[in-house]
Design an enzyme around this catalytic site. Structure first.
Site, PDB file in Angstrom:
ATOM      1  N   ARG A  38       0.870  -1.192   0.000  1.00 49.24           N
ATOM      2  CA  ARG A  38       0.000   0.000   0.000  1.00 49.24           C
ATOM      3  C   ARG A  38       0.903   1.238   0.000  1.00 49.24           C
ATOM      4  O   ARG A  38       1.969   1.213   0.611  1.00 49.24           O
ATOM      5  CB  ARG A  38      -0.926   0.022   1.232  1.00 49.24           C
ATOM      6  N   ASP A  63      -2.423   8.676   8.347  1.00 48.62           N
ATOM      7  CA  ASP A  63      -1.585   7.688   7.649  1.00 48.62           C
ATOM      8  C   ASP A  63      -0.214   8.247   7.305  1.00 48.62           C
ATOM      9  O   ASP A  63       0.744   7.500   7.137  1.00 48.62           O
ATOM     10  CB  ASP A  63      -2.295   7.182   6.395  1.00 48.62           C
TER      11      ASP A  63
HETATM   12  O1  MRU Z   1      -7.515   1.993   4.756  1.00 48.05           O
HETATM   13  P1  MRU Z   1      -7.268   1.859   6.234  1.00 48.05           P
HETATM   14  O2  MRU Z   1      -8.393   1.212   6.948  1.00 48.05           O
HETATM   15  O3  MRU Z   1      -5.925   1.238   6.531  1.00 48.05           O
HETATM   16  O4  MRU Z   1      -7.203   3.380   6.738  1.00 48.05           O
HETATM   17  C1  MRU Z   1      -6.901   3.614   8.090  1.00 48.05           C
HETATM   18  C2  MRU Z   1      -6.955   5.037   8.467  1.00 48.05           C
HETATM   19  O5  MRU Z   1      -7.172   5.902   7.664  1.00 48.05           O
HETATM   20  C3  MRU Z   1      -6.658   5.354   9.897  1.00 48.05           C
HETATM   21  O6  MRU Z   1      -7.351   6.509  10.291  1.00 48.05           O
HETATM   22  C4  MRU Z   1      -5.155   5.626  10.050  1.00 48.05           C
HETATM   23  O7  MRU Z   1      -4.408   4.585   9.492  1.00 48.05           O
HETATM   24  C5  MRU Z   1      -4.761   5.796  11.464  1.00 48.05           C
HETATM   25  S1  MRU Z   1      -4.747   4.247  12.326  1.00 48.05           S
HETATM   26  C6  MRU Z   1      -4.330   4.579  13.933  1.00 48.05           C
END
Ligand code: MRU
Length: 355
Positions: A88, A236
């Site tokens: 990712r 992220d």
């Molecule tokens: O696509 P995801 O479910 O991995 O996205 C996760 C998020 O956007 C969270 O808010 C972020 O990773 C923070 S996790 C503590």
């Protein structure tokens, strides 16, 4: 407390988050391909948990390929790091954690395969423990912002499933609740994959924290009714100027919060900061398959063949962020200076595996 990544009997398992809330099932991951697929398909997700899983995945890859010399073990590890980094693109924790694994290998070029595996496993375990400690500290630092009767809106899932321990944004509500502060979490459902509906509400209910689920597009209306006192989301990747990438819909939430004078906070450990990226413009935004929008969870919800735009993340500009809650305290604008003051080495550490 639930652990998204589990190392038990010398083997890697994860909770398959795609099955929640219907089923809480552990699945083993014993190949590099399996780890890559689990990250890509969001069986394991949330920035810190992705990094932790990939770090353990590097150990799995070494074991799977069973190299027969120190030199071959180095090559296997280096290839595994490169491969797992393609799972990712947005969460910098993936590259940060893999960078740490790579540096352990590079610092020990003469270790045989078994000894290198031991050193790498120790590093993966250390990454996990450090992230968990950060989460608790973030929760404690952020809990100071909450008061009895507060409504706390959040987006996506940032609790134990996304990190281990308390999480990041959700940690603030969880720790406040543990201190006896009466708060209510408002969980955006988080289209299209419903991390808020499936995971955040589940975690709050497990912890006994009052929670109300709402469609993403109900957030501004709820704020207009005066029910929201603070918005807190995870991240992220946070650029050097404080611009923040998080789950798609976070930017809309921040705009709605600004329009209603609701303070909007981001909560994240320093492993989520990327000082190599000056502003949010430099953060790669993952685009995911159209079927997540047209056939979410099975049933068709759009005509066959329709053109779809499905970004998984967006950028919230620093100017909309009242503070960034970290394990070392709450950063306030201007973020460039605040970030540098607390973690001047972040850029070097994030550059390790390339992003
Ligand atoms: O696509 P995801 O479910 O991995 O996205 C996760 C998020 O956007 C969270 O808010 C972020 O990773 C923070 S996790 C503590």
């Amino acid at each position: 407390m639930i652990e998204p990544v589990i190392w038990r009997d010398n083997q890697l398992f994860i909770i398959d988050q795609t099955l929640l809330p219907g089923e809480c099932r552990e699945i083993p991951l014993d190949t590099a391909e399996g780890v890559w697929e689990a990250i890509r398909s969001l069986r394991v997700r949330g920035a810190p948990a992705i990094g932790v899983c990939a770090a353990h995945g590097a150990v799995v890859a070494l074991r799977e390929k069973a190299p027969d010399s120190a030199e071959r073990a180095q090559r296997v590890l280096s290839n595994a790091v490169e491969y797992l980094a393609t799972a990712r693109p947005t969460a910098v924790n993936l590259f940060w954690a893999l960078g740490r694994m790579k540096r352990v290998a590079e610092a020990n070029p003469s270790l045989g395969p078994a000894e290198l595996e031991g050193a790498l496993l120790a590093e993966a375990r250390a990454i996990y423990e450090e992230e968990k400690a950060c989460c608790k500290a973030i929760g404690d630092n952020g809990a100071e912002l909450l008061h009895d009767g507060d409504g706390v809106i959040t987006h996506c899932n940032t609790g134990p499933l996304a990190t281990g321990a308390y999480g990041t944004a959700l940690a603030v509500a969880l720790r406040a609740h543990e201190r006896g502060v009466q708060v209510r979490v408002y969980a955006d459902e988080t289209r299209p994959l419903l991390q808020g509906a499936r995971l955040t509400t589940w975690e709050c209910m497990q912890a006994g924290v009052p929670v109300t689920l709402l469609c993403d597009n109900a957030a501004a209306h709820l704020m207009g009714q005066g029910k929201v006192h603070i918005a807190i989301t995870g991240a992220d990747r946070i650029a050097a100027n404080g611009d923040t990438a998080n789950k798609i819909g976070t930017y809309s939430l921040a705009l709605a919060a600004a329009a209603h004078n609701v303070p909007f906070y981001v909560a994240a450990p320093f492993s989520t900061f990327d000082l190599a990226v000056p502003t949010g413009d430099g953060i790669p935004i993952e685009e995911r398959d159209a079927s997540e929008v047209t056939h979410g969870f099975g049933a068709p919800t759009a005509p066959d063949g329709v053109d779809v735009y499905n970004p998984a993340f967006d950028i919230t500009p620093a100017r909309l962020i009242a503070g960034i809650i970290t394990e070392r305290g709450i950063l306030r604008p201007p973020y460039g200076e605040a970030i540098q003051a607390l973690h001047p080495g972040a850029a070097a550490s994030a550059a390790g595996a390339g992003s």
